[in-house]
Scaffold this motif. Structure first.
Motif, short mmCIF file in Angstrom:
data_model
loop_
_atom_site.label_atom_id
_atom_site.label_comp_id
_atom_site.label_asym_id
_atom_site.label_seq_id
_atom_site.Cartn_x
_atom_site.Cartn_y
_atom_site.Cartn_z
N SER A 148 31.99 53.46 42.54
CA SER A 148 32.73 53.85 41.35
C SER A 148 34.18 54.21 41.68
CB SER A 148 32.05 55.01 40.66
OG SER A 148 31.89 56.07 41.57
N THR A 149 34.40 54.86 42.83
CA THR A 149 35.76 55.22 43.21
C THR A 149 36.60 53.96 43.40
OG1 THR A 149 34.84 57.09 44.39
CG2 THR A 149 37.12 56.55 44.85
N LEU A 204 37.22 52.38 39.89
CA LEU A 204 38.17 53.05 39.00
C LEU A 204 39.61 52.84 39.46
CD1 LEU A 204 36.23 56.29 38.13
CD2 LEU A 204 36.83 54.40 36.62
N GLU A 205 39.81 52.75 40.78
CA GLU A 205 41.16 52.48 41.28
C GLU A 205 41.69 51.15 40.76
OE1 GLU A 205 41.05 54.43 45.70
OE2 GLU A 205 41.39 52.30 45.55
N ARG A 206 40.76 50.21 40.57
CA ARG A 206 41.19 48.84 40.27
C ARG A 206 41.03 48.46 38.81
NH1 ARG A 206 39.51 49.57 45.18
NH2 ARG A 206 40.31 48.36 46.93
N PRO A 236 42.17 49.59 35.93
CA PRO A 236 43.30 49.43 35.02
C PRO A 236 43.95 48.05 35.10
CG PRO A 236 43.44 51.53 36.14
CD PRO A 236 42.29 50.79 36.76
N PHE A 237 43.99 47.48 36.30
CA PHE A 237 44.66 46.18 36.44
C PHE A 237 43.86 45.08 35.76
CE2 PHE A 237 46.04 48.72 40.09
CZ PHE A 237 47.38 48.78 39.78
N ALA A 296 44.15 45.52 32.10
CA ALA A 296 45.49 45.11 31.67
C ALA A 296 45.54 43.59 31.50
CB ALA A 296 46.53 45.57 32.68
N PRO A 354 45.42 43.78 42.59
CA PRO A 354 44.29 44.54 43.13
C PRO A 354 43.33 45.03 42.04
CG PRO A 354 46.26 45.90 43.11
CD PRO A 354 46.66 44.55 42.59
N LEU A 358 35.71 42.17 44.19
CA LEU A 358 34.47 41.39 44.33
C LEU A 358 34.60 40.38 45.47
CD1 LEU A 358 31.64 40.67 43.18
CD2 LEU A 358 32.78 38.91 41.85
#
Lengths: 273, 311, 500
Positions: free
Chosen positions: B88-89, B92-94, B96-97, B100, B261, B267
């Motif tokens: 999950s960490t 969540l970092e990725r 938003p991209f 978007a 990213p 994946l």
């Protein structure tokens, strides 16, 4: 014959068919007519632009790109057709059975396909091949696991409708065997929408196969698979754009061909009115 | 309204559980021992045993699934072998991209599809209609990953209009940087939207209330923009919703090529480093994302068009 | 979850709001992503390069790769008998401001020699430590070990702050602290490593540039494109076919060096027919290396006579296997394989040059009736498969992290050793013996002769198809001064500056 007549009256279907025919003829004739070998290296003739001798130019090893693109058609079409029509056959049978018998089998199947539907196609195929490791066999496994779902859903829906039609009732009254009713009476009626769907499926699948090669998860070199040709061209994209351009156009050619045939089929198969 | 949304949320629970089960089973097809496949000879026999215990591979299959289900419910979705972090960490970092690109590409798709759909609907059956239809058949047939390179070659290298990839600082830079990846995804969405928008436009144009509006003395343009276009656009929301799986799937390919990213890059990287927990967790998260976006579009649809109920 | 939410917010904000762009930033693009910043856990180049920017070693190879120069130790002494190495540390500080002490040195080197270290063998010969002052430490050896000094100059001998590592464990390496010119600011896996100046760096006035971004750009052409577009200031490994064109571009400077690197094909000598030396020699003769260098490296490389790169003690007179199909054919005939054979060739899909080598080898072997089936796998799998011995042939390479040939010869020619002659399982008792002798022999002609004989044995035994020593290229914008790739394949950034 009304089907053929209608198909021929629809121009897009004909154009699509012609495109696929042209490619098939090229596939058959090129090995006989072309002086080039798709695997023979010739560093001296590397990166030549398109010319009368090399219609699509040469690649970084001096191999003739045209010969390789045509040789690639055999590869890509074989893979795509197996990966579409293999699972399609399975999906059709599952759909028929589920739609005809209904009940628990049917609802279990519907729940399963509902859920499977949520997984994005590319993600699923990539993940399965990624876990299994890159090879042609694993490519087949991945597509067989994924591609049947759409057919099962379509055929099941059609079967539900067809099974209530009078002539099927009649067959039942006549006590025909179940397989006979399923395959002789119901299937021909349900298969047409699946056929139309399969045309766009071929387009997606051929693109996905190329994309898998692109990530190094599909066919292995030096096979002239189109996706591989594109990967291998990336470092030369600027000095030799023909290496990237033509395999992509070949993919597009097949894509357009099948899309148009699909369109022709759907218009021809549409019930009157 | 609220009640029906709640109902839909409740109905979601079995679907989500089904997704975890299917994701689990699909990636269980790995022949042989996943630990050995993942670690090769990197780890010693004891380390591999420890890992098997940690993964719960010494447990029966159903226990293994429950363990995975627990990870999904607690929100970690498993632990990366490679990064040693909860999936999950990493996600969540990725996220938003990827979101978007999904949003941006949908907006671009609408902008591309709308004029063509209107034109095709107005000239239906004519040459223009046919030409537009063939144009989009052509667009769909272009392989997305190849289109990426074509755009890079032409728009980035040739004309220098766009950067070749990566992400930028701030909204303006990202609108610029994410344009090409979003365009590639958006083109195939556009083909879909165009088709359905054209069909609904034609349908709405012959609807009764349009005649009523015209009878009230509204001008043709007014009738078109206020009634026909508005109502048709609402119904395309549901088309986008249905196709969201496809849109999200296409981001995978595009992200890797434009080095964005996002989840797709994650994946591919996980596949390349054979980080099985990430592959599994991510596959499940992708599917959940599709289901959630589907629900959201359904809700949006029912809010925008009160005639549609959620049931 | 809390941490996850913060990550989400951080990347969300990064996407929407523009950051401050006031300080000078050097933007570098490289093709590989580090695995870990723990110096004893890694052996991939990206990790090593990044580690060497963040951490210091006691001593380090000089830029030209011919000698050792002071690092954290300002001076050092080797006792007469070679058993005691005394280091005098300089007044250096870690990036968090705490001083580097002899205790940190002992801790780091013991850690490097510990069970958990994959480089333990390089540090185990150090059997005792004596701290003789805050800034002085003696390392004791049981018996002479000539490569000891060179090994201390390796990345795996990086000096870490004892207190922090002990307190944080593995978590330390997520946000590490070192005494090198730069400190880690942010690491977005698969995308970017942001570094900021270590304000306490011991080289006064350096580094010149405050911030560094190491951008991960896997496609070679994409790196070139970014450099041309001014999106980055320096790139590592532009595609070799583009170098000539890049040289002619205004505002761009191209550099190249021949690092200590060798590319070859591993032949698994436990499997037939590669257990037959004749076959292995025949394969060496069947490869047109000149064509490989011209066609794949675009001239940027040297033909290899063995798997040892041209470095200290290299025998320049050793002749490579000449390209001779007739002789190769005759040798195969002798081995009873006149009709050829079929074999699988493993290739790392991430290495463009190796992909091309595989395709070329496939064609070159054809006249002998040798049919190669290419199996492309990703780097990690490639390593594991060869290590496990589950292969027949594999395109591979090796680089040296030290300037002494001991590391590479142990890796490439000695069996049993860490890599068992780099997974070919080839074995020469005579070579093993020489290796043990070389390690206790003082530097000089005698040691040189031992290396000469070992390399000759390796050449004759041919456990590899020796291919080439490729040049390493880089390119920068014209306003970047001092950027270069060192013989040990890494790059230093503290001396790099912008000229405008």
């Amino acid at each position: 014959m009304t089907f053929l007549y209608k198909f021929c009256r629809n121009r897009s279907g004909l154009v699509g068919l012609a495109m696929l025919l042209v490619l098939s003829i090229a596939v058959l004739l090129t090995p006989i007519l072309s002086p080039h070998n798709p695997f023979q290296l010739n560093f001296g003739a590397a990166l030549r632009p398109p010319s009368a001798e090399h219609w699509f130019g040469t690649d970084n090893f001096g191999r003739d790109v045209f010969t390789r693109v045509i040789a690639g058609a055999v590869y890509d079409l074989r893979l795509a057709l197996i990966c579409v029509f293999g699972p399609a056959a399975i999906g059709v049978v599952i759909g028929l059975v589920a739609g005809y018998f209904g009940g628990a089998v049917d609802s279990a199947l519907m729940r399963l396909t509902d859920i499977a539907w949520a997984f994005p196609f590319y993600v699923l195929v990539l993940a399965i091949v990624g876990v299994l490791g890159p090879s042609e066999t694993n490519l087949y496994i991945a597509f067989f696991l994924v591609n049947w779902i759409g057919y099962a859903r379509i055929v099941r829906g059609e079967t539900l409708v067809t099974a209530r039609l009078e002539y099927v009732e009649a067959a039942r009254v006549l006590r025909y065997s179940r397989p006979r009713i399923l395959f002789r009476h119901i299937m021909p009626n349900t298969i047409t929408p699946a056929l139309v769907y399969s045309m766009s499926d071929v387009v997606l699948t051929v693109q996905a196969i190329a994309a898998l090669s692109f990530f190094g998860l599909g066919v292995q070199p030096p096979a002239p698979e189109w996706g591989l040709l594109i990967v291998e061209s990336i470092d030369y994209m600027r000095e030799a754009p023909w290496m990237t351009l033509f395999p992509g156009l070949a993919l597009a050619w097949v894509g357009i061909g099948f899309s148009l045939v699909g369109e022709g089929l759907s218009t021809a198969l549409k019930p009157e009115g | 309204m609220l009640r029906s949304i709640l109902q839909r949320l409740l109905m979601l629970i079995p679907v989500l559980i089904g997704i975890t089960l299917l994701g689990f089973l699909l990636l269980q097809v790995v022949p042989g021992d996943p630990v050995e496949r993942a670690m090769g000879t990197r780890a010693s026999a004891e380390e591999m045993d420890a890992m098997r215990r940690q993964w719960g591979l010494d447990q029966p299959m159903w226990r293994q699934y429950l363990l995975f289900l627990r990870d999904c419910i607690t929100g970690s979705f498993g632990t990366s072998l490679f990064h040693k972090l909860p999936v999950s960490t990493l996600v969540l970092e990725r996220l938003p991209f990827t979101l978007a690109i999904v949003a941006y590409s949908t907006v671009l798709a609408l902008l591309i599809a709308m004029p063509f759909a209107i034109l095709a609907a107005l000239r239906r059956g004519g040459m223009v209609d046919l030409a537009i239809r063939q144009l989009f058949v052509f667009v769909i047939a272009l392989p997305p990953f190849w289109l990426c390179f074509l755009f890079i070659l032409w728009l980035s290298l040739g004309l220098g209009l766009f950067p070749t990839g990566g992400i930028g600082d701030g909204l303006v830079q990202n609108l610029h940087r994410l344009f090409l990846p979003s365009l590639v995804v958006g083109l195939s969405t556009a083909a879909l939207i165009q088709q359905s928008l054209r069909a609904t436009l034609i349908e709405t144009m012959s609807a009764d209330y349009v005649d009523t509006a015209r009878a009230k003395g509204l001008s043709r343009v007014q009738v078109f923009t206020r009634h026909i276009l508005r109502n048709s656009l609402i119904s395309t929301i549901s088309i986008v919703g249905v196709r969201i799986g496809w849109i999200i799937g296409s981001t995978v390919v595009v992200e890797k090529i434009f080095s964005v990213p996002g989840l797709g890059s994650l994946l591919i990287d996980a596949i390349v480093s054979r980080d099985f927990p990430v592959i599994r967790g991510l596959t499940v998260i992708f599917a959940m994302l599709v289901v959630l976006v589907n629900l959201l579009t359904d809700i949006a649809y029912s809010i925008a068009d009160p005639r549609v109920s959620l049931d | 979850m809390n941490r996850s939410m913060r990550a989400l917010l951080a990347s969300g904000c990064m996407m929407l709001s523009a950051g401050m762009l006031s300080a000078e930033t050097l933007r570098v693009a490289m093709g590989v992503d580090p695995v870990s910043l723990d110096p004893i856990a890694t052996s991939d180049n990206a990790s090593i390069w990044t580690q060497l920017l963040i951490y210091d070693t006691l001593i380090r190879p000089s830029k030209d790769g011919t000698d050792l120069e002071p690092g954290l130790a300002e001076s050092w002494e080797v006792s007469e008998d070679g058993l005691t190495l005394t280091f005098k540390l300089r007044e250096a500080k870690f990036s968090d401001g705490t001083p580097v002490t002899a205790e940190d040195v002992q801790f780091s080197l013991e850690r490097a020699a510990s069970e958990q270290s994959s480089w333990a063998g390089f540090f185990r010969p150090i059997t005792g430590y004596e701290i003789t002052g805050e800034h002085e430490i003696k390392l004791m050896l049981d018996k002479p070990f000539t490569p000891a000094l060179n090994n201390l100059a390796m990345f795996s001998g990086a000096i870490l702050p004892k207190k922090l590592v002990e307190a944080q464990g593995d978590a330390f390496f997520v946000d590490p602290v070192g005494s090198g010119p730069y400190a880690l600011a942010e690491w977005t896996r698969g995308s970017q490593i942001a570094l900021e100046e270590n304000p306490h760096y011991w080289q006064e006035g350096k580094p010149f540039i405050e911030n560094v971004e190491l951008n991960i750009v896997t496609e070679g052409s994409a790196r070139t494109i970014k450099l041309e577009a001014g999106e980055v200031d320096a790139i590592i490994d532009p595609p070799l076919n583009q170098i000539e064109k890049l040289r002619t571009k205004e505002g761009i400077v191209v550099g190249s060096a021949v690092p200590y690197r060798s590319d070859f094909v591993l032949l698994n000598t436990t499997k037939a027919p590669f257990d037959d030396e004749k076959v292995r020699r025949a394969l060496n003769m069947a490869v047109d290396k000149k064509a490989l260098i011209e066609g794949i490296l675009y001239g940027a490389g040297k033909i290899a006579a063995s798997a040892m790169p041209p470095m200290r003690y290299a025998d320049e007179s050793l002749e490579p296997y000449a390209y001779d199909l007739e002789k190769a054919k005759a040798l195969l005939d002798e081995a009873g394989l006149g009709d050829g054979f079929e074999a699988e060739l493993l290739v790392n899909s991430g290495m463009a040059a190796h992909r091309n080598v595989a395709v070329a080898l496939q064609a070159m072997m054809q006249p002998l009736g040798v049919k190669l089936n290419i199996q492309m796998v990703e780097g990690g799998t490639h390593w594991e498969t060869t290590k496990a011995g589950n292969y027949e042939m594999a395109v591979s390479f090796a680089t040296s992290d030290t300037i002494d040939p001991d590391q590479l010869i142990g890796f490439l020619a000695v069996n049993p050793e860490r890599a068992n002659a780099y997974h070919t399982e080839w074995k020469s008792e005579r070579l093993n013996e020489l290796y043990q002798k070389e390690r206790v022999t003082e530097n000089g002609e005698a040691r040189g002769e031992m290396f000469g004989e070992m390399v000759q044995l390796l050449h004759d035994g041919a456990p590899y198809i020796f291919l080439y020593h490729p040049a390493s290229a880089w390119a920068t914008r014209a306003n970047v001064e001092g950027f270069e790739i060192l013989p040990t394949s890494n790059f230093r950034l503290e001396d790099v500056k912008f000229t405008d």
